[in-house]
Structure formats: C-alpha cells, structure tokens
Write a protein that holds these residues in place. Sequence first.
Motif, PDB file in Angstrom:
ATOM      1  N   ALA A  49       0.829  -1.203   0.000  1.00  0.00           N
ATOM      2  CA  ALA A  49       0.000   0.000   0.000  1.00  0.00           C
ATOM      3  C   ALA A  49       0.864   1.254   0.000  1.00  0.00           C
ATOM      4  N   LEU A  50       2.018   1.194   0.664  1.00  0.00           N
ATOM      5  CA  LEU A  50       2.914   2.351   0.718  1.00  0.00           C
ATOM      6  C   LEU A  50       3.456   2.685  -0.664  1.00  0.00           C
ATOM      7  N   LEU A  51       3.915   1.668  -1.396  1.00  0.00           N
ATOM      8  CA  LEU A  51       4.436   1.893  -2.747  1.00  0.00           C
ATOM      9  C   LEU A  51       3.346   2.432  -3.667  1.00  0.00           C
ATOM     10  N   ARG A  52       2.158   1.878  -3.569  1.00  0.00           N
ATOM     11  CA  ARG A  52       1.051   2.360  -4.401  1.00  0.00           C
ATOM     12  C   ARG A  52       0.745   3.820  -4.101  1.00  0.00           C
ATOM     13  N   ARG A  53       0.813   4.193  -2.819  1.00  0.00           N
ATOM     14  CA  ARG A  53       0.510   5.569  -2.426  1.00  0.00           C
ATOM     15  C   ARG A  53       1.587   6.532  -2.946  1.00  0.00           C
ATOM     16  N   ILE A  54       2.848   6.141  -2.819  1.00  0.00           N
ATOM     17  CA  ILE A  54       3.950   6.978  -3.312  1.00  0.00           C
ATOM     18  C   ILE A  54       3.832   7.178  -4.824  1.00  0.00           C
ATOM     19  N   ALA A  55       3.536   6.089  -5.543  1.00  0.00           N
ATOM     20  CA  ALA A  55       3.387   6.169  -6.995  1.00  0.00           C
ATOM     21  C   ALA A  55       2.222   7.075  -7.368  1.00  0.00           C
ATOM     22  N   PHE A  56       1.129   6.971  -6.640  1.00  0.00           N
ATOM     23  CA  PHE A  56      -0.040   7.808  -6.918  1.00  0.00           C
ATOM     24  C   PHE A  56       0.292   9.287  -6.727  1.00  0.00           C
ATOM     25  N   VAL A  57       1.003   9.613  -5.640  1.00  0.00           N
ATOM     26  CA  VAL A  57       1.368  11.006  -5.368  1.00  0.00           C
ATOM     27  C   VAL A  57       2.271  11.543  -6.479  1.00  0.00           C
ATOM     28  N   TYR A  58       3.248  10.735  -6.909  1.00  0.00           N
ATOM     29  CA  TYR A  58       4.162  11.148  -7.989  1.00  0.00           C
ATOM     30  C   TYR A  58       3.386  11.474  -9.260  1.00  0.00           C
ATOM     31  N   VAL A  59       2.523  10.549  -9.670  1.00  0.00           N
ATOM     32  CA  VAL A  59       1.751  10.762 -10.898  1.00  0.00           C
ATOM     33  C   VAL A  59       0.833  11.965 -10.753  1.00  0.00           C
ATOM     34  N   ASP A  60       0.196  12.079  -9.608  1.00  0.00           N
ATOM     35  CA  ASP A  60      -0.745  13.181  -9.386  1.00  0.00           C
ATOM     36  C   ASP A  60      -0.054  14.535  -9.458  1.00  0.00           C
ATOM     37  N   ILE A  61       1.139  14.627  -8.876  1.00  0.00           N
ATOM     38  CA  ILE A  61       1.867  15.902  -8.878  1.00  0.00           C
ATOM     39  C   ILE A  61       2.337  16.280 -10.272  1.00  0.00           C
ATOM     40  N   PHE A  62       3.030  15.366 -10.930  1.00  0.00           N
ATOM     41  CA  PHE A  62       3.670  15.728 -12.198  1.00  0.00           C
ATOM     42  C   PHE A  62       2.715  15.740 -13.387  1.00  0.00           C
ATOM     43  N   ARG A  63       1.496  15.243 -13.210  1.00  0.00           N
ATOM     44  CA  ARG A  63       0.495  15.390 -14.269  1.00  0.00           C
ATOM     45  C   ARG A  63      -0.362  16.629 -14.080  1.00  0.00           C
ATOM     46  N   ASN A  64      -0.294  17.246 -12.910  1.00  0.00           N
ATOM     47  CA  ASN A  64      -1.180  18.366 -12.614  1.00  0.00           C
ATOM     48  C   ASN A  64      -0.452  19.677 -12.346  1.00  0.00           C
ATOM     49  N   VAL A  65       0.867  19.676 -12.497  1.00  0.00           N
ATOM     50  CA  VAL A  65       1.655  20.894 -12.364  1.00  0.00           C
ATOM     51  C   VAL A  65       2.194  21.252 -13.749  1.00  0.00           C
TER      52      VAL A  65
END
Length: 223
Positions: A49-65
């Motif tokens: 769950a930790l890896l999935r959460r980190i990956a989600f945050v990465y994608v969310d940040i760099f797709r929305n900035v």
Amino acid sequence: MRLDLSILLPHLGFLAQGALLTAETCALALAGSVIMGASVAIARTSSSALLRRIAFVYVDIFRNVPFIVQLFFFYYGLPEIGLYIDAFTTGVIALSIAGGAYASDVIRAGILAIDQGIIEAAEVSGLSWRVMFTRIILPIALRTSVRPLGSVLINLILTSSILSTITLNELTGSAQIVVSQTYRPFEVYIVLLVVYAALTYLVSLAIALLHRRLNRDMMEVVA
C-alpha cells in the motif's frame, strides 16, 4: 510584406544543430520516461500500500503541475539549495520525470491487460517474481504499449520547445536567436512550424510501422 525564405539559408546549419539537440534531448528523455514509467507502474501494481501511495502522489503531482513550473523549479530553484545542473541535463531530467508520469499509466494498463493464464503458467514453472516480471510481464506490456508510448514521445518533442526558456538552444531556442539576427520572425516561424509538423509525423509513422511489425511477429508466434 514579401515572403523571403532565402534569408534563412545562412542559418540552416545553426537551425539543424538545434534540431539535432532536440532529437538528442527527446531520445534520452524517452528512455528516462520509460524507466520512470516502468518503475512507477511496478509500484502501482504492487501489493504494498505504501508503494502504491507513493506512486499515486508522484503521478498526481507531475500530471497536474505545468511543465514550465517543474522546469523552473529544477533549473532555478535547486541552485538555491546548492544543486547546480546544466541546462541540457536539467531538460532531460525534467522531461523524463514529467513523461514518466504519463508513461506509467500506459505501462500499467499494458500490465493489467496481460492474460492471467500467462502469469499463472510462469508461476507454475517456478520462476521468481523478479524474473517473471522482467522477462515476461514487462516485455509483453511494453509490446502492447507501443502506440501509447509513441504518443508520449510526440508529447516530449512538442514539450521540449519550452526548454528554450532555460537558455537551451534546441530547435525553438535556435529559431529565437535567428529571429533576433534577421528580424524576420514570419519566415523563421513558418520553417519552425513545418519542421515540428514533419518531425511528429515521421515519429507517428515510425511508431505505426513498429506496432504493425510487432503485431505481425506476435501473430506468427501464435500461429
């Protein structure tokens, strides 16, 4: 105003150097994007769950900035904390990280689309998860993701024009210099429009041919 493309003849070599720099930057950024995307796709399909959460945050940040904000952060922001990176390296890193966010969705979709029977057969054969993933799952996922990854490459080519804002004389940066020397922006940017359109068209054509070749090979293997 009379259109006169002949004024660009003395500058064609300089523009060609900019085009080569664009190609080099995008080639390296594509490799970086695939590596980043594959790593993030692995994390997003992980049981952790930790890896999935980190990956989600990465994608969310760099797709929305906005990419230009990311680029300025790396080039102008990092020196404030003692990290100095030249413009070319900054461009490759920024494009790789931003492209990786999009590539991760593509590769993840390819992984999820793999027939479960293939994975079960690999598990029965006693292969470790690492070997199974690197030699079976990931190659199949990349094969099925050729077209979408081609779209990522085209997006990298178009986005690379923003690198001129950090003094990198790629194609757009070179064109701006030629404009400042000739005072003929109309002719310069007509050529720029044509070059970018031709470049993306050739990439699209190459991707389509590669996709067709891979599918043909796959059909021959199945047959």
